[in-house]
Design a protein around this motif. Structure first.
Motif, PDB file in Angstrom:
ATOM      1  N   ASN A  71      64.246  50.970  44.224  1.00 55.87           N
ATOM      2  CA  ASN A  71      64.285  52.235  43.480  1.00 55.87           C
ATOM      3  C   ASN A  71      65.709  52.764  43.304  1.00 55.87           C
ATOM      4  O   ASN A  71      66.012  53.451  42.327  1.00 55.87           O
ATOM      5  CB  ASN A  71      63.445  53.299  44.180  1.00 55.87           C
ATOM      6  CG  ASN A  71      61.959  53.090  43.988  1.00 55.87           C
ATOM      7  OD1 ASN A  71      61.531  52.151  43.324  1.00 55.87           O
ATOM      8  ND2 ASN A  71      61.159  53.972  44.567  1.00 55.87           N
ATOM      9  N   LEU A  72      66.558  52.447  44.263  1.00 55.62           N
ATOM     10  CA  LEU A  72      67.925  52.972  44.203  1.00 55.62           C
ATOM     11  C   LEU A  72      68.722  52.366  43.054  1.00 55.62           C
ATOM     12  O   LEU A  72      69.725  52.926  42.620  1.00 55.62           O
ATOM     13  CB  LEU A  72      68.641  52.705  45.527  1.00 55.62           C
ATOM     14  CG  LEU A  72      68.035  53.385  46.759  1.00 55.62           C
ATOM     15  CD1 LEU A  72      68.742  52.930  48.023  1.00 55.62           C
ATOM     16  CD2 LEU A  72      68.099  54.906  46.629  1.00 55.62           C
ATOM     17  N   GLN A  73      68.265  51.209  42.545  1.00 52.31           N
ATOM     18  CA  GLN A  73      68.966  50.556  41.437  1.00 52.31           C
ATOM     19  C   GLN A  73      68.366  50.910  40.072  1.00 52.31           C
ATOM     20  O   GLN A  73      68.848  50.440  39.035  1.00 52.31           O
ATOM     21  CB  GLN A  73      68.927  49.039  41.607  1.00 52.31           C
ATOM     22  CG  GLN A  73      69.987  48.496  42.576  1.00 52.31           C
ATOM     23  CD  GLN A  73      69.703  48.862  44.016  1.00 52.31           C
ATOM     24  OE1 GLN A  73      68.618  48.585  44.507  1.00 52.31           O
ATOM     25  NE2 GLN A  73      70.670  49.469  44.687  1.00 52.31           N
ATOM     26  N   LEU A  74      67.343  51.756  40.055  1.00 53.73           N
ATOM     27  CA  LEU A  74      66.744  52.168  38.796  1.00 53.73           C
ATOM     28  C   LEU A  74      67.673  53.121  38.051  1.00 53.73           C
ATOM     29  O   LEU A  74      68.593  53.707  38.638  1.00 53.73           O
ATOM     30  CB  LEU A  74      65.395  52.850  39.050  1.00 53.73           C
ATOM     31  CG  LEU A  74      64.295  51.987  39.676  1.00 53.73           C
ATOM     32  CD1 LEU A  74      63.052  52.829  39.936  1.00 53.73           C
ATOM     33  CD2 LEU A  74      63.961  50.804  38.778  1.00 53.73           C
ATOM     34  N   ASP A  75      67.428  53.280  36.775  1.00 50.67           N
ATOM     35  CA  ASP A  75      68.228  54.203  35.967  1.00 50.67           C
ATOM     36  C   ASP A  75      67.293  55.212  35.298  1.00 50.67           C
ATOM     37  O   ASP A  75      66.594  54.863  34.339  1.00 50.67           O
ATOM     38  CB  ASP A  75      69.018  53.429  34.908  1.00 50.67           C
ATOM     39  CG  ASP A  75      69.983  54.328  34.139  1.00 50.67           C
ATOM     40  OD1 ASP A  75      70.262  55.444  34.617  1.00 50.67           O
ATOM     41  OD2 ASP A  75      70.433  53.910  33.055  1.00 50.67           O
ATOM     42  N   PRO A  76      67.251  56.455  35.794  1.00 49.20           N
ATOM     43  CA  PRO A  76      68.020  56.979  36.929  1.00 49.20           C
ATOM     44  C   PRO A  76      67.441  56.519  38.265  1.00 49.20           C
ATOM     45  O   PRO A  76      66.261  56.166  38.328  1.00 49.20           O
ATOM     46  CB  PRO A  76      67.866  58.498  36.763  1.00 49.20           C
ATOM     47  CG  PRO A  76      66.531  58.652  36.115  1.00 49.20           C
ATOM     48  CD  PRO A  76      66.389  57.485  35.179  1.00 49.20           C
ATOM     49  N   PRO A  77      68.250  56.551  39.332  1.00 52.97           N
ATOM     50  CA  PRO A  77      67.769  56.117  40.643  1.00 52.97           C
ATOM     51  C   PRO A  77      66.632  57.016  41.140  1.00 52.97           C
ATOM     52  O   PRO A  77      66.572  58.203  40.821  1.00 52.97           O
ATOM     53  CB  PRO A  77      69.010  56.266  41.539  1.00 52.97           C
ATOM     54  CG  PRO A  77      70.164  56.282  40.606  1.00 52.97           C
ATOM     55  CD  PRO A  77      69.675  56.935  39.358  1.00 52.97           C
ATOM     56  N   GLN A  78      65.741  56.405  41.905  1.00 55.16           N
ATOM     57  CA  GLN A  78      64.688  57.150  42.585  1.00 55.16           C
ATOM     58  C   GLN A  78      64.807  56.912  44.080  1.00 55.16           C
ATOM     59  O   GLN A  78      65.406  55.933  44.533  1.00 55.16           O
ATOM     60  CB  GLN A  78      63.302  56.713  42.107  1.00 55.16           C
ATOM     61  CG  GLN A  78      62.988  57.032  40.667  1.00 55.16           C
ATOM     62  CD  GLN A  78      61.534  56.709  40.333  1.00 55.16           C
ATOM     63  OE1 GLN A  78      60.645  56.881  41.154  1.00 55.16           O
ATOM     64  NE2 GLN A  78      61.307  56.243  39.113  1.00 55.16           N
ATOM     65  N   ALA A  79      64.222  57.812  44.841  1.00 54.97           N
ATOM     66  CA  ALA A  79      64.234  57.656  46.294  1.00 54.97           C
ATOM     67  C   ALA A  79      63.483  56.392  46.685  1.00 54.97           C
ATOM     68  O   ALA A  79      62.477  56.033  46.062  1.00 54.97           O
ATOM     69  CB  ALA A  79      63.588  58.871  46.953  1.00 54.97           C
TER      70      ALA A  79
END
Length: 313
Positions: A71-79
């Protein structure tokens, strides 16, 4: 039924209060607990976790959270940790409260490590090293500083220096002096308290570098294949855990035990024994103490009960 947002959880469960609440909760017998960890059938590495704590004289707490590192690499990041904590009446099963799971997880995990520092770190500890700069890092900084107000210098190391600098920026102006360090070995050698909050699969902290009197707090490595410290840490230090339930899955414990470096009898006490005084904890200033933060549903229960107590005041 009451809904408690993340903002309310963080406001109500300040670390001096929550650490003391956890200490008092450990004065009684361990409540019933059960854990289920499910791996994504697609093999992504994602997990869904269900933790249950049941105190017949207090409450039932069930935490349901997903652990999705990508999730941290998503755009935008998620928890990477999202979910909820639900609290039920132990007599009727009536739902009483639902709280944000990420906020509750951050708070209880960091306060659990803070409790370990309260029991085991030197009272004059000055330098805190945090290894890792993820979502939990600012919380363990706050919790350790609450447990040991003598801490005046905080060092942060992360594999990606930009994330360590971002953490430093978020803590600017909050009364904590945070320095980003690039040389982990040098930071380990000078720290009085070391808190590891990583997803590492290889040892990061070298036991040969630990200075006498240091307290090592191991929060990550919650799976057997993970590791945050080497075997020398385990042989030089006096070993503790927050709870013996589930410790068999912690890589920093099960790997050296499987290799014959230490045995399970090397673990001297857990937080219940430390709180109740059946083990003295640190016995000398030069002793190296190592505490594995295993976690468990009982801590979610204790934290939920502390939250309800604050809501009732």
């Amino acid at each position: 039924m009451q809904l408690v947002t993340a903002e309310e959880v963080h406001r109500l469960l300040d670390y001096p209060y929550l650490i003391d609440a956890l200490r008092r909760a450990h004065l009684g017998p361990p409540p019933f607990g059960a854990n289920i960890v499910a791996d994504d059938p697609a093999g992504t590495g994602n997990q869904f976790v269900s933790l249950l704590g049941w105190n017949g004289h207090g409450a039932i707490a069930a935490k349901l959270v997903g652990v999705f590192p990508g999730n941290l690499q998503l755009d935008p990041p998620q928890a990477s940790v999202q979910g909820l904590v639900a609290v039920f009446d132990p007599d009727t099963g009536t739902p009483k409260l639902v709280a944000d799971g990420e906020a509750m997880t951050f708070r209880k995990t960091a306060a659990d490590s803070g409790l370990g520092a309260l029991f085991l770190a030197r009272e004059d500890a000055e330098i805190l090293l945090v290894v890792g700069a993820g979502g939990l890092a600012p919380h363990v900084i706050a919790a350790h500083c609450a447990a040991r107000p003598s801490i005046s210098r905080v060092l942060v190391w992360n594999r990606t220096p930009a994330r360590a600098r971002a953490l430093q920026a978020t803590l600017a102006g909050r009364g904590v002096s945070v320095e980003v360090v690039s040389d982990l070995d040098a930071a380990v050698a000078c720290a009085d308290v070391i808190s590891c909050v990583t997803m590492s699969r290889a040892p990061l902290v070298k036991g040969a570098l630990l200075k006498p009197g240091v307290h090592l707090d191991l929060v990550g490595a919650y799976r057997p294949e993970m590791r945050e410290c080497d075997d020398t840490c385990m042989t030089r230090g006096t070993l503790f855990v927050d709870t013996r339930g589930g410790m068999e899955s912690a890589g920093d414990l099960c790997q050296p035990i499987a290799a014959g470096v230490i045995g399970w009898d090397a673990i001297q006490a857990d937080h219940f024994e430390l709180a109740q005084g059946t083990h003295p904890g640190r016995t000398r200033d030069t002793e190296i103490t190592v505490c594995k933060n295993v976690g468990g549903g009982h801590l979610d229960l204790f934290s939920a009960e502390a939250l309800m107590a604050r809501l009732d005041t």
